[in-house]
Motif scaffolding. Structure first.
Motif, PDB file in Angstrom:
ATOM      1  N   GLU A   1       5.801  -1.924  -8.000  1.00  0.00           N
ATOM      2  CA  GLU A   1       5.576  -3.263  -7.443  1.00  0.00           C
ATOM      3  C   GLU A   1       6.689  -3.729  -6.522  1.00  0.00           C
ATOM      4  O   GLU A   1       6.441  -4.422  -5.527  1.00  0.00           O
TER       5      GLU A   1
ATOM      6  N   GLU B   1      -6.126   3.211 -10.954  1.00  0.00           N
ATOM      7  CA  GLU B   1      -6.988   4.367 -10.737  1.00  0.00           C
ATOM      8  C   GLU B   1      -6.233   5.601 -10.248  1.00  0.00           C
ATOM      9  O   GLU B   1      -6.814   6.685 -10.129  1.00  0.00           O
TER      10      GLU B   1
ATOM     11  N   LYS C   1       0.849  -1.201   0.000  1.00  0.00           N
ATOM     12  CA  LYS C   1       0.000   0.000   0.000  1.00  0.00           C
ATOM     13  C   LYS C   1       0.879   1.242   0.000  1.00  0.00           C
ATOM     14  O   LYS C   1       1.961   1.250   0.596  1.00  0.00           O
TER      15      LYS C   1
ATOM     16  N   ILE D   1      -3.460   3.660  -1.984  1.00  0.00           N
ATOM     17  CA  ILE D   1      -3.424   2.896  -3.227  1.00  0.00           C
ATOM     18  C   ILE D   1      -3.022   1.463  -2.905  1.00  0.00           C
ATOM     19  O   ILE D   1      -1.966   1.222  -2.289  1.00  0.00           O
ATOM     20  N   ASP D   2      -3.871   0.512  -3.284  1.00  0.00           N
ATOM     21  CA  ASP D   2      -3.520  -0.908  -3.191  1.00  0.00           C
ATOM     22  C   ASP D   2      -2.618  -1.251  -4.368  1.00  0.00           C
ATOM     23  O   ASP D   2      -3.052  -1.217  -5.519  1.00  0.00           O
ATOM     24  N   VAL D   3      -1.382  -1.586  -4.059  1.00  0.00           N
ATOM     25  CA  VAL D   3      -0.439  -1.932  -5.128  1.00  0.00           C
ATOM     26  C   VAL D   3      -0.448  -3.429  -5.393  1.00  0.00           C
ATOM     27  O   VAL D   3      -0.367  -3.868  -6.531  1.00  0.00           O
ATOM     28  N   SER D   4      -0.555  -4.230  -4.336  1.00  0.00           N
ATOM     29  CA  SER D   4      -0.603  -5.689  -4.497  1.00  0.00           C
ATOM     30  C   SER D   4      -1.342  -6.319  -3.327  1.00  0.00           C
ATOM     31  O   SER D   4      -1.614  -5.670  -2.337  1.00  0.00           O
TER      32      SER D   4
ATOM     33  N   THR E   1      -9.736   4.405  -0.969  1.00  0.00           N
ATOM     34  CA  THR E   1      -8.792   3.322  -1.238  1.00  0.00           C
ATOM     35  C   THR E   1      -9.006   2.888  -2.683  1.00  0.00           C
ATOM     36  O   THR E   1     -10.120   2.526  -3.072  1.00  0.00           O
ATOM     37  N   ILE E   2      -7.947   2.918  -3.482  1.00  0.00           N
ATOM     38  CA  ILE E   2      -8.056   2.688  -4.927  1.00  0.00           C
ATOM     39  C   ILE E   2      -6.979   1.728  -5.387  1.00  0.00           C
ATOM     40  O   ILE E   2      -6.054   1.386  -4.639  1.00  0.00           O
ATOM     41  N   SER E   3      -7.075   1.308  -6.644  1.00  0.00           N
ATOM     42  CA  SER E   3      -6.042   0.482  -7.264  1.00  0.00           C
ATOM     43  C   SER E   3      -4.984   1.365  -7.907  1.00  0.00           C
ATOM     44  O   SER E   3      -5.190   2.569  -8.128  1.00  0.00           O
ATOM     45  N   LEU E   4      -3.850   0.748  -8.243  1.00  0.00           N
ATOM     46  CA  LEU E   4      -2.791   1.480  -8.949  1.00  0.00           C
ATOM     47  C   LEU E   4      -3.312   2.049 -10.263  1.00  0.00           C
ATOM     48  O   LEU E   4      -2.996   3.191 -10.632  1.00  0.00           O
TER      49      LEU E   4
END
Length: 338
Positions: free
Chosen positions: A120, A315, A34, A335-338, A310-313
């Motif tokens: 990543e 986004e 994150k 940001i959720d990276v993985s 909370t979003i994805s990479l």
């Protein structure tokens, strides 16, 4: 591997970048989990951060997992979840020689003077890692909260003090929670009622909406006429810079975290008449990281309320643009990276 690349002001993209080289003897390869955004990221996106150069990978508020074993550092086993200190220090400048590497003259912060962790994989010096019994969200909040905790340490806050924090955004919340964790009576000041509500949950005994009430009168009432012993300024506006000096008690301490983007005119008589300690505060020391971790492990901070998105990479470019258009709509972005 994928990364959020800021190509220039207003131009953020998810791009393919090379994986980091195999870590050196003192580095640990991390799988980034994150990343949090803060105001400096927005300023970089807007082209208003004088320290950033382009192109730049953003990301300095980091929660990660140790990805590979380094035999030089067997204490960092694969799978260990960590928070990261994003700073460097040279070891030779005046600040470093005085034992204050947080203010290193040649510091390079992740995502600012050097590429950050919004990717990543990343290699980080083992000395910059902190393990804790925390969730990924909490680990991601460690670094931003340390900035306020360091300001509290600079102000020598004790349980006997009344501390006013001007500005209850992400950095100000760190100062609120840090002062409260030391047992001080904390007054949170802002113009946003939602931020003040979170400040109360972070430890503020009192709050003042300075857009709805006269600040001086409220501070006089809340302190029995004595005024706050310490004022921490966490906005960076000329009027709040002046207010800190005007409203602090005689022989009080003023700590500036933000910096004004224009010149500030003072009534300097107050510096001498009140015999004030006026202090700057930059970044954080290792003890600030350890203190924040203890506070979070004690569940003394409103984590869920502080995180608004909370979003994805994928986004991330769109949310930077939306944040730029409507900054008041956003609190802490993760940001959720993985």
């Amino acid at each position: 591997m994928k990364a959020l690349l800021l190509k220039g002001p207003g131009d953020a993209v998810v791009a393919d970048v090379p994986e980091p080289p195999w870590p050196g003897n003192d580095e640990i390869l991390l799988k980034v989990r994150k990343i949090g955004f803060c105001g400096s990221d927005l300023n970089s996106y807007r082209g208003r951060n004088p320290l950033v150069t382009y192109p730049r990978i953003l990301g300095h508020e980091v929660a990660a997992t140790v990805a590979e074993f380094n035999p030089h550092h067997p204490e960092w086993q694969p799978g260990t979840e960590v928070a990261v200190s994003p700073y460097t220090n040279c070891g030779r400048c005046a600040s470093c020689l005085r034992g204050r590497p947080n203010a290193c003259q040649f510091n390079q912060t992740l995502g600012v003077q050097r590429d950050g962790a919004l990717t990543e994989l990343v290699s980080i010096s083992a000395s910059r890692l902190y393990r804790a019994d925390l969730t990924l969200e909490e680990l991601c909040l460690v670094e931003p909260l340390t900035v306020g905790f360091h300001a509290v340490a600079r102000g020598r806050v004790t349980a006997a003090d009344t501390v006013a924090v001007i500005g209850c955004g992400g950095v100000g919340l760190g100062a609120v929670s840090g002062a409260a964790f030391r047992g001080a009576t904390v007054i949170g000041i802002d113009v946003d009622s939602d931020k003040l509500a979170i400040a109360r949950k972070a430890g503020a005994a009192h709050t003042i909406n300075s857009a709805a009430a006269e600040l001086h009168a409220q501070l006089v009432e809340l302190t029995g006429g004595r005024a706050p012993d310490v004022i921490i300024e966490a906005i960076g506006l000329p009027q709040t810079f002046r207010a800190a000096v005007e409203e602090v008690a005689f022989t009080g301490r003023v700590v500036y975290i933000g910096y004004a983007k224009e010149q500030v005119a003072y009534e300097t008589r107050l510096f001498v008449q009140k015999e004030l300690d006026i202090l700057g505060s930059r970044n954080a020391q290792p003890e600030d990281f350890r203190d924040v971790i203890r506070m979070l492990e004690a569940k003394r901070f409103p984590v869920k309320e502080a995180i608004t998105h909370t979003i994805s990479l994928a986004e991330a470019p769109a949310i930077l643009a939306a944040w730029d258009r409507e900054p008041a709509r956003f609190g802490k972005i993760m940001i959720d990276v993985s």
